[in-house]
Design a protein around this motif. Sequence first.
Motif, PDB file in Angstrom:
ATOM      1  N   PHE A   1       0.820  -1.201   0.000  1.00 45.77           N
ATOM      2  CA  PHE A   1       0.000   0.000   0.000  1.00 45.77           C
ATOM      3  C   PHE A   1       0.852   1.248   0.000  1.00 45.77           C
ATOM      4  O   PHE A   1       2.021   1.200   0.380  1.00 45.77           O
ATOM      5  CB  PHE A   1      -0.851   0.056   1.281  1.00 45.77           C
TER       6      PHE A   1
ATOM      7  N   SER B   1      -1.229   7.180   2.904  1.00 43.82           N
ATOM      8  CA  SER B   1      -2.632   7.437   2.576  1.00 43.82           C
ATOM      9  C   SER B   1      -3.550   6.514   3.360  1.00 43.82           C
ATOM     10  O   SER B   1      -4.600   6.941   3.860  1.00 43.82           O
ATOM     11  CB  SER B   1      -2.858   7.239   1.078  1.00 43.82           C
TER      12      SER B   1
ATOM     13  N   THR C   1      -6.319   7.807   6.054  1.00 42.74           N
ATOM     14  CA  THR C   1      -7.742   7.502   5.916  1.00 42.74           C
ATOM     15  C   THR C   1      -8.313   6.975   7.228  1.00 42.74           C
ATOM     16  O   THR C   1      -9.334   7.459   7.724  1.00 42.74           O
ATOM     17  CB  THR C   1      -7.950   6.460   4.803  1.00 42.74           C
TER      18      THR C   1
ATOM     19  N   ILE D   1     -15.733  -1.834   6.925  1.00 41.75           N
ATOM     20  CA  ILE D   1     -15.561  -1.191   5.613  1.00 41.75           C
ATOM     21  C   ILE D   1     -14.087  -1.104   5.242  1.00 41.75           C
ATOM     22  O   ILE D   1     -13.702  -1.406   4.115  1.00 41.75           O
ATOM     23  CB  ILE D   1     -16.200   0.216   5.623  1.00 41.75           C
ATOM     24  N   PHE D   2     -13.260  -0.722   6.199  1.00 39.87           N
ATOM     25  CA  PHE D   2     -11.830  -0.653   5.908  1.00 39.87           C
ATOM     26  C   PHE D   2     -11.303  -2.012   5.469  1.00 39.87           C
ATOM     27  O   PHE D   2     -10.506  -2.122   4.553  1.00 39.87           O
ATOM     28  CB  PHE D   2     -11.047  -0.162   7.128  1.00 39.87           C
ATOM     29  N   VAL D   3     -11.734  -3.055   6.128  1.00 41.41           N
ATOM     30  CA  VAL D   3     -11.200  -4.383   5.826  1.00 41.41           C
ATOM     31  C   VAL D   3     -11.783  -4.932   4.524  1.00 41.41           C
ATOM     32  O   VAL D   3     -11.048  -5.387   3.649  1.00 41.41           O
ATOM     33  CB  VAL D   3     -11.472  -5.356   7.001  1.00 41.41           C
ATOM     34  N   ASP D   4     -13.107  -4.847   4.385  1.00 33.79           N
ATOM     35  CA  ASP D   4     -13.763  -5.510   3.253  1.00 33.79           C
ATOM     36  C   ASP D   4     -14.156  -4.569   2.117  1.00 33.79           C
ATOM     37  O   ASP D   4     -14.451  -5.029   1.019  1.00 33.79           O
ATOM     38  CB  ASP D   4     -15.049  -6.194   3.737  1.00 33.79           C
ATOM     39  N   GLY D   5     -14.211  -3.288   2.371  1.00 33.63           N
ATOM     40  CA  GLY D   5     -14.722  -2.371   1.367  1.00 33.63           C
ATOM     41  C   GLY D   5     -16.234  -2.413   1.318  1.00 33.63           C
ATOM     42  O   GLY D   5     -16.875  -3.200   2.004  1.00 33.63           O
ATOM     43  N   ILE D   6     -16.794  -1.521   0.535  1.00 31.67           N
ATOM     44  CA  ILE D   6     -18.252  -1.447   0.456  1.00 31.67           C
ATOM     45  C   ILE D   6     -18.797  -2.559  -0.431  1.00 31.67           C
ATOM     46  O   ILE D   6     -19.813  -3.173  -0.145  1.00 31.67           O
ATOM     47  CB  ILE D   6     -18.689  -0.070  -0.089  1.00 31.67           C
ATOM     48  N   LEU D   7     -18.116  -2.835  -1.508  1.00 30.83           N
ATOM     49  CA  LEU D   7     -18.617  -3.844  -2.441  1.00 30.83           C
ATOM     50  C   LEU D   7     -18.426  -5.257  -1.914  1.00 30.83           C
ATOM     51  O   LEU D   7     -19.224  -6.143  -2.197  1.00 30.83           O
ATOM     52  CB  LEU D   7     -17.911  -3.689  -3.792  1.00 30.83           C
TER      53      LEU D   7
ATOM     54  N   LEU E   1     -18.005   9.215  -4.930  1.00 30.47           N
ATOM     55  CA  LEU E   1     -17.358   9.503  -3.645  1.00 30.47           C
ATOM     56  C   LEU E   1     -16.233  10.512  -3.817  1.00 30.47           C
ATOM     57  O   LEU E   1     -16.022  11.384  -2.969  1.00 30.47           O
ATOM     58  CB  LEU E   1     -16.835   8.208  -3.002  1.00 30.47           C
TER      59      LEU E   1
ATOM     60  N   ILE F   1     -17.436   7.598   6.188  1.00 39.39           N
ATOM     61  CA  ILE F   1     -16.914   8.363   5.058  1.00 39.39           C
ATOM     62  C   ILE F   1     -16.842   9.852   5.386  1.00 39.39           C
ATOM     63  O   ILE F   1     -15.847  10.515   5.109  1.00 39.39           O
ATOM     64  CB  ILE F   1     -17.781   8.121   3.806  1.00 39.39           C
TER      65      ILE F   1
ATOM     66  N   TYR G   1      -6.899   7.361  -2.671  1.00 35.42           N
ATOM     67  CA  TYR G   1      -6.679   6.146  -1.899  1.00 35.42           C
ATOM     68  C   TYR G   1      -7.809   5.830  -0.944  1.00 35.42           C
ATOM     69  O   TYR G   1      -8.177   4.675  -0.778  1.00 35.42           O
ATOM     70  CB  TYR G   1      -5.350   6.234  -1.140  1.00 35.42           C
ATOM     71  N   SER G   2      -8.349   6.844  -0.320  1.00 40.87           N
ATOM     72  CA  SER G   2      -9.392   6.543   0.658  1.00 40.87           C
ATOM     73  C   SER G   2     -10.649   6.052  -0.045  1.00 40.87           C
ATOM     74  O   SER G   2     -11.312   5.131   0.439  1.00 40.87           O
ATOM     75  CB  SER G   2      -9.674   7.760   1.535  1.00 40.87           C
TER      76      SER G   2
ATOM     77  N   ILE H   1     -10.140   2.506  -0.788  1.00 35.10           N
ATOM     78  CA  ILE H   1     -10.317   1.652   0.391  1.00 35.10           C
ATOM     79  C   ILE H   1     -11.798   1.497   0.722  1.00 35.10           C
ATOM     80  O   ILE H   1     -12.267   0.400   0.994  1.00 35.10           O
ATOM     81  CB  ILE H   1      -9.552   2.240   1.591  1.00 35.10           C
ATOM     82  N   PHE H   2     -12.538   2.595   0.658  1.00 35.68           N
ATOM     83  CA  PHE H   2     -13.966   2.494   0.946  1.00 35.68           C
ATOM     84  C   PHE H   2     -14.641   1.536  -0.026  1.00 35.68           C
ATOM     85  O   PHE H   2     -15.498   0.750   0.346  1.00 35.68           O
ATOM     86  CB  PHE H   2     -14.629   3.874   0.860  1.00 35.68           C
ATOM     87  N   VAL H   3     -14.262   1.613  -1.277  1.00 38.45           N
ATOM     88  CA  VAL H   3     -14.930   0.787  -2.279  1.00 38.45           C
ATOM     89  C   VAL H   3     -14.471  -0.665  -2.196  1.00 38.45           C
ATOM     90  O   VAL H   3     -15.285  -1.594  -2.164  1.00 38.45           O
ATOM     91  CB  VAL H   3     -14.684   1.351  -3.695  1.00 38.45           C
ATOM     92  N   ASP H   4     -13.171  -0.867  -2.140  1.00 37.30           N
ATOM     93  CA  ASP H   4     -12.640  -2.238  -2.241  1.00 37.30           C
ATOM     94  C   ASP H   4     -12.227  -2.853  -0.915  1.00 37.30           C
ATOM     95  O   ASP H   4     -12.041  -4.065  -0.830  1.00 37.30           O
ATOM     96  CB  ASP H   4     -11.393  -2.237  -3.139  1.00 37.30           C
ATOM     97  N   GLY H   5     -12.011  -2.037   0.106  1.00 35.99           N
ATOM     98  CA  GLY H   5     -11.477  -2.574   1.356  1.00 35.99           C
ATOM     99  C   GLY H   5      -9.980  -2.774   1.252  1.00 35.99           C
ATOM    100  O   GLY H   5      -9.390  -2.586   0.196  1.00 35.99           O
ATOM    101  N   ILE H   6      -9.390  -3.090   2.382  1.00 38.72           N
ATOM    102  CA  ILE H   6      -7.947  -3.265   2.398  1.00 38.72           C
ATOM    103  C   ILE H   6      -7.546  -4.598   1.788  1.00 38.72           C
ATOM    104  O   ILE H   6      -6.574  -4.696   1.043  1.00 38.72           O
ATOM    105  CB  ILE H   6      -7.426  -3.157   3.843  1.00 38.72           C
TER     106      ILE H   6
END
Lengths: 192, 192
Positions: free
Chosen positions: A142, A146, A150, A184-190, B80, B151, B180-181, B184-189
């Motif tokens: 990563f 950033s 976040t 959300i941080f771990v899995d994301g929204i999707l 976003l 968010i 980047y944020s 992360i929100f969309v895909d997760g870490i």
Amino acid sequence: MDETSQKIIDATMSLIRDKGYVATTTKDIARLAGVNECTLFRKFKNKKDIVLQGVTQEKWRANVTSDIFENVQWELKPDLEMFMNAYMDRITPDFVNLSIGLRAPQLYDETAPLIMKVPQTFVAFLTEYFQRMEEMGKIGHFDFESLVMTIFSSTFGYTFLSASFNRNLVKTSREEFIKYSVKIFVDGILGM
Amino acid sequence: MDETSQKIIDATMSLIRDKGYVATTTKDIARLAGVNECTLFRKFKNKKDIVLQGVTQEKWRANVTSDIFENVQWELKPDLEMFMNAYMDRITPDFVNLSIGLRAPQLYDETAPLIMKVPQTFVAFLTEYFQRMEEMGKIGHFDFESLVMTIFSSTFGYTFLSASFNRNLVKTSREEFIKYSVKIFVDGILGM
DNA sequence: CTTGTATGCGAGTGCTTGCATGCATATAAA
DNA sequence: TTTATATGCATGCAAGCACTCGCATACAAG
């Protein structure tokens, strides 16, 4: 530190939290501390001196040292939850408001380093944590800065917004917030 | 609004941003505005009156209305990013510091609703946005309040931290942070 | 030229500020 | 009991505060 001096410091810090440094008068302080006004100047050099002694006391600063992050499990979810809890345990609404109250030009040069140490400690911990997590192969590569910003911004933001606009803006409880935001941080929204 | 009054308002708001309301004296204001001190009181009822007229001017408030979110694409990532950009375009460091400067007990009852309107507008927009996104089947079901708080806290937190501790704490540029944020929100870490 | 309006200027209002002093009293150690 | 220390209390001080007054000056409209 004798009892009278402590009462004076406590009164001063409480008033600064509620009204700010400039609006806090020595008369106010004396009244709240239950001592005569001139006692302030027997115990301390001047009004500013009271504050500067106050901010060095554990009681009046978030007790942030690196050993608050001892329970690291090297597992993303519990570790991020631990991190956010560690932050919110220490950065109470009172502490947030005090930090704002200390933002007076007459003080800021001397108090800013202390105020800034808190976020810096948390950011440094998170950065190191993610670097180690990558080394351990538990997460991909990563832009750590950033990523850390976040997560820390979100933790800081929630804490600050709760302290400033309680319940008018923030309807989510601390527990809910930590649970969902870490998810959300771990899995994301999707990916949820 | 005549030119002199405007100069007085501008000087007042600048000083409050830099030193806070209580520390800003009418002498300061007059000097910065380049007018005589008594002119302030010919144009305004009192010091507080200058501020209250100032905060109603577009110039001195983030111009936040719901039509700033016009370019919605109903696509998580660009939307976003647009949201965060819309926030940071308006909530400049100057505005952040002014908001803090206005936090004086003598003013707060009257200025708080105005200050609070900004985050409320953004939170309301995001909440509605995610609800529609779910209806459209583009995202799964969420606890929207927690999602929105995560968010928005992050957006707010970065903006505030940048304004307060510029470059000492925040090394990430606005563009990087948003990119980047949102990722992360969309895909997760884990999913990146 | 007259008149009205906006502003500057110096002085001063009453009040509050941070801070100091002299003296009385309480308390506690010697 | 004596003595030292901590504190209260009344009073005072110079400075600074928001705010006002009377008067002079500039300028523009009529």
